[in-house]
Design an enzyme around this catalytic site. Structure first.
Site, PDB file in Angstrom:
ATOM      1  N   GLY A  49       0.774  -1.238   0.000  1.00  0.00           N
ATOM      2  CA  GLY A  49       0.000   0.000   0.000  1.00  0.00           C
ATOM      3  C   GLY A  49       0.805   1.288   0.000  1.00  0.00           C
ATOM      4  O   GLY A  49       0.361   2.298  -0.536  1.00  0.00           O
ATOM      5  N   GLU A 103       4.496   4.079   6.040  1.00  0.00           N
ATOM      6  CA  GLU A 103       3.294   3.238   5.930  1.00  0.00           C
ATOM      7  C   GLU A 103       2.147   4.077   5.371  1.00  0.00           C
ATOM      8  O   GLU A 103       2.073   5.290   5.604  1.00  0.00           O
ATOM      9  CB  GLU A 103       2.972   2.676   7.323  1.00  0.00           C
ATOM     10  CG  GLU A 103       1.708   1.860   7.450  1.00  0.00           C
ATOM     11  CD  GLU A 103       1.682   0.579   6.621  1.00  0.00           C
ATOM     12  OE1 GLU A 103       1.836   0.685   5.395  1.00  0.00           O
ATOM     13  OE2 GLU A 103       1.458  -0.497   7.196  1.00  0.00           O
ATOM     14  N   ASP A 104       1.252   3.430   4.638  1.00  0.00           N
ATOM     15  CA  ASP A 104       0.134   4.156   4.049  1.00  0.00           C
ATOM     16  C   ASP A 104      -0.908   4.552   5.089  1.00  0.00           C
ATOM     17  O   ASP A 104      -1.341   5.694   5.152  1.00  0.00           O
ATOM     18  CB  ASP A 104      -0.522   3.333   2.921  1.00  0.00           C
ATOM     19  CG  ASP A 104      -0.850   1.899   3.337  1.00  0.00           C
ATOM     20  OD1 ASP A 104      -0.606   1.536   4.514  1.00  0.00           O
ATOM     21  OD2 ASP A 104      -1.350   1.141   2.494  1.00  0.00           O
ATOM     22  N   ASP A 107      -4.593   1.500  10.933  1.00  0.00           N
ATOM     23  CA  ASP A 107      -5.984   1.176  11.247  1.00  0.00           C
ATOM     24  C   ASP A 107      -6.003   0.679  12.695  1.00  0.00           C
ATOM     25  O   ASP A 107      -6.032   1.480  13.626  1.00  0.00           O
ATOM     26  CB  ASP A 107      -6.431   0.115  10.219  1.00  0.00           C
ATOM     27  CG  ASP A 107      -7.880  -0.301  10.355  1.00  0.00           C
ATOM     28  OD1 ASP A 107      -8.601  -0.197   9.360  1.00  0.00           O
ATOM     29  OD2 ASP A 107      -8.288  -0.745  11.422  1.00  0.00           O
ATOM     30  N   LYS A 135      -6.433   6.177  11.473  1.00  0.00           N
ATOM     31  CA  LYS A 135      -7.829   6.137  11.940  1.00  0.00           C
ATOM     32  C   LYS A 135      -7.779   6.055  13.458  1.00  0.00           C
ATOM     33  O   LYS A 135      -7.744   4.949  14.019  1.00  0.00           O
ATOM     34  CB  LYS A 135      -8.542   4.895  11.394  1.00  0.00           C
ATOM     35  CG  LYS A 135      -8.626   4.806   9.875  1.00  0.00           C
ATOM     36  CD  LYS A 135      -9.312   3.492   9.483  1.00  0.00           C
ATOM     37  CE  LYS A 135      -9.317   3.290   7.984  1.00  0.00           C
ATOM     38  NZ  LYS A 135      -9.811   1.953   7.602  1.00  0.00           N
ATOM     39  N   PHE A 156     -13.574   2.728   5.500  1.00  0.00           N
ATOM     40  CA  PHE A 156     -12.664   2.125   4.535  1.00  0.00           C
ATOM     41  C   PHE A 156     -12.376   3.100   3.392  1.00  0.00           C
ATOM     42  O   PHE A 156     -13.293   3.672   2.809  1.00  0.00           O
ATOM     43  CB  PHE A 156     -13.249   0.819   3.991  1.00  0.00           C
ATOM     44  CG  PHE A 156     -12.224  -0.030   3.312  1.00  0.00           C
ATOM     45  CD1 PHE A 156     -11.228  -0.662   4.038  1.00  0.00           C
ATOM     46  CD2 PHE A 156     -12.236  -0.187   1.940  1.00  0.00           C
ATOM     47  CE1 PHE A 156     -10.260  -1.434   3.414  1.00  0.00           C
ATOM     48  CE2 PHE A 156     -11.278  -0.967   1.298  1.00  0.00           C
ATOM     49  CZ  PHE A 156     -10.293  -1.595   2.043  1.00  0.00           C
ATOM     50  N   VAL A 157     -11.083   3.283   3.095  1.00  0.00           N
ATOM     51  CA  VAL A 157     -10.682   4.208   2.035  1.00  0.00           C
ATOM     52  C   VAL A 157      -9.806   3.497   1.011  1.00  0.00           C
ATOM     53  O   VAL A 157      -9.156   2.497   1.325  1.00  0.00           O
ATOM     54  CB  VAL A 157      -9.927   5.440   2.601  1.00  0.00           C
ATOM     55  CG1 VAL A 157     -10.841   6.317   3.445  1.00  0.00           C
ATOM     56  CG2 VAL A 157      -8.693   5.027   3.411  1.00  0.00           C
ATOM     57  N   ASP A 163      -5.780  -0.219  -1.539  1.00  0.00           N
ATOM     58  CA  ASP A 163      -6.634  -1.027  -2.409  1.00  0.00           C
ATOM     59  C   ASP A 163      -7.853  -1.590  -1.700  1.00  0.00           C
ATOM     60  O   ASP A 163      -7.914  -1.637  -0.471  1.00  0.00           O
ATOM     61  CB  ASP A 163      -5.837  -2.211  -2.978  1.00  0.00           C
ATOM     62  CG  ASP A 163      -5.634  -3.310  -1.937  1.00  0.00           C
ATOM     63  OD1 ASP A 163      -5.230  -2.996  -0.801  1.00  0.00           O
ATOM     64  OD2 ASP A 163      -5.916  -4.481  -2.257  1.00  0.00           O
ATOM     65  N   ARG A 169      -5.608   1.040  -6.421  1.00  0.00           N
ATOM     66  CA  ARG A 169      -4.298   1.577  -6.022  1.00  0.00           C
ATOM     67  C   ARG A 169      -3.860   2.712  -6.934  1.00  0.00           C
ATOM     68  O   ARG A 169      -3.103   3.588  -6.548  1.00  0.00           O
ATOM     69  CB  ARG A 169      -3.229   0.481  -6.071  1.00  0.00           C
ATOM     70  CG  ARG A 169      -3.399  -0.612  -5.038  1.00  0.00           C
ATOM     71  CD  ARG A 169      -2.099  -1.405  -4.913  1.00  0.00           C
ATOM     72  NE  ARG A 169      -2.260  -2.684  -4.256  1.00  0.00           N
ATOM     73  CZ  ARG A 169      -2.314  -2.869  -2.936  1.00  0.00           C
ATOM     74  NH1 ARG A 169      -2.217  -1.832  -2.133  1.00  0.00           N
ATOM     75  NH2 ARG A 169      -2.460  -4.064  -2.428  1.00  0.00           N
TER      76      ARG A 169
HETATM   77  P1  IMP Z   1      -3.679  -2.392  10.844  1.00  0.00           P
HETATM   78  O1  IMP Z   1      -2.745  -3.480  11.267  1.00  0.00           O
HETATM   79  O2  IMP Z   1      -5.089  -2.696  11.266  1.00  0.00           O
HETATM   80  O3  IMP Z   1      -3.243  -1.024  11.289  1.00  0.00           O
HETATM   81  O4  IMP Z   1      -3.760  -2.431   9.278  1.00  0.00           O
HETATM   82  C1  IMP Z   1      -2.843  -1.793   8.467  1.00  0.00           C
HETATM   83  C2  IMP Z   1      -2.945  -2.243   7.044  1.00  0.00           C
HETATM   84  O5  IMP Z   1      -4.291  -2.579   6.693  1.00  0.00           O
HETATM   85  C3  IMP Z   1      -2.559  -1.113   6.123  1.00  0.00           C
HETATM   86  O6  IMP Z   1      -1.197  -1.139   5.817  1.00  0.00           O
HETATM   87  C4  IMP Z   1      -3.421  -1.343   4.907  1.00  0.00           C
HETATM   88  O7  IMP Z   1      -2.762  -2.197   4.018  1.00  0.00           O
HETATM   89  C5  IMP Z   1      -4.648  -2.027   5.444  1.00  0.00           C
HETATM   90  N1  IMP Z   1      -5.762  -1.088   5.638  1.00  0.00           N
HETATM   91  C6  IMP Z   1      -6.230  -0.604   6.812  1.00  0.00           C
HETATM   92  N2  IMP Z   1      -7.248   0.237   6.622  1.00  0.00           N
HETATM   93  C7  IMP Z   1      -7.439   0.301   5.281  1.00  0.00           C
HETATM   94  C8  IMP Z   1      -8.345   1.051   4.448  1.00  0.00           C
HETATM   95  O8  IMP Z   1      -9.209   1.833   4.897  1.00  0.00           O
HETATM   96  N3  IMP Z   1      -8.204   0.849   3.114  1.00  0.00           N
HETATM   97  C9  IMP Z   1      -7.275   0.019   2.571  1.00  0.00           C
HETATM   98  N4  IMP Z   1      -6.418  -0.683   3.304  1.00  0.00           N
HETATM   99  C10 IMP Z   1      -6.484  -0.552   4.665  1.00  0.00           C
END
Ligand code: IMP
Length: 181
Positions: A49, A103-104, A107, A135, A156-157, A163, A169
């Site tokens: 991402g 990192e993108d 979450d 978030k 969700f974005v 993606d 993407r």
């Molecule tokens: P986390 O471990 O829950 O923080 O998830 C992080 C990863 O989940 C990110 O690097 C993204 O690849 C994916 N992700 C989390 N939220 C989104 C979203 O809203 N859209 C797309 N990918 C997401």
């Protein structure tokens, strides 16, 4: 003309414009410069991402720096599983390096919290985090990015590297899931 994007079964509407992203990434480049101009930092881009964000961020950093790539798997569809698996490891020694993880989106924060712990065992001189989106309402661990672009709601974005099951993407801006699906 409708600005609604359809990807698989979901619809998305415009959320953050490309110009606004560009301005924010440029500012982040300036902030990084004040801290890293003479430190030759190693940026670690978390694939897939972050590839678009990392490409723009690196070009906003007009000082010596390097980049490496790592791939972690932690996500399926539109909800986080919290599982972390390193698929591609790092091929650059981190000992004594000033490291910035790129990192993108944060979450739950579970992916990064595992990854940062792992990186710390490799004894970098410093370890910081640059993310485009966070978030705050979704966070399950205490992660505070040192450089952060936008705080967004727990929705969700897609776009700008992010993606939905492989799609979107390539969108130059960020889109958010619509309420009416
Ligand atoms: P986390 O471990 O829950 O923080 O998830 C992080 C990863 O989940 C990110 O690097 C993204 O690849 C994916 N992700 C989390 N939220 C989104 C979203 O809203 N859209 C797309 N990918 C997401």
């Amino acid at each position: 003309m409708s600005n609604i994007i359809q990807a698989h079964d979901l619809k998305f509407k415009p959320f953050i414009e490309a110009d606004s992203i560009a301005e924010t990434v440029k500012k982040m480049g300036h902030a990084l410069k004040t801290e890293y101009a003479d430190k030759n930092p190693l940026f670690i881009c978390v694939l897939n991402g972050a590839f678009v964000f990392a490409a723009d961020l690196l070009r906003a950093c007009d000082f010596p720096c390097e980049i490496a790539f790592v791939r972690l798997a932690s996500y399926q569809g539109s909800s986080s599983t919290g599982k972390v698996t390193t698929i591609f490891g790092l091929d650059v020694p981190l000992k004594g390096r000033h490291v910035v993880v790129v990192e993108d989106i944060v979450d739950s924060g579970l992916t990064l919290s595992h990854f940062l712990k792992e990186l710390n065992t490799l004894h970098p001189a410093s370890l910081k985090l640059a993310v485009l989106l966070i978030k705050p309402d979704a966070l399950q661990v205490d992660i505070r990015p040192d450089f952060c672009g936008f705080e967004i709601p727990n929705e969700f974005v897609v776009g700008y590297g992010l993606d939905y099951d492989g799609q979107c993407r390539n969108l130059p801006a960020i889109f958010i899931k619509t309420d009416d699906q």
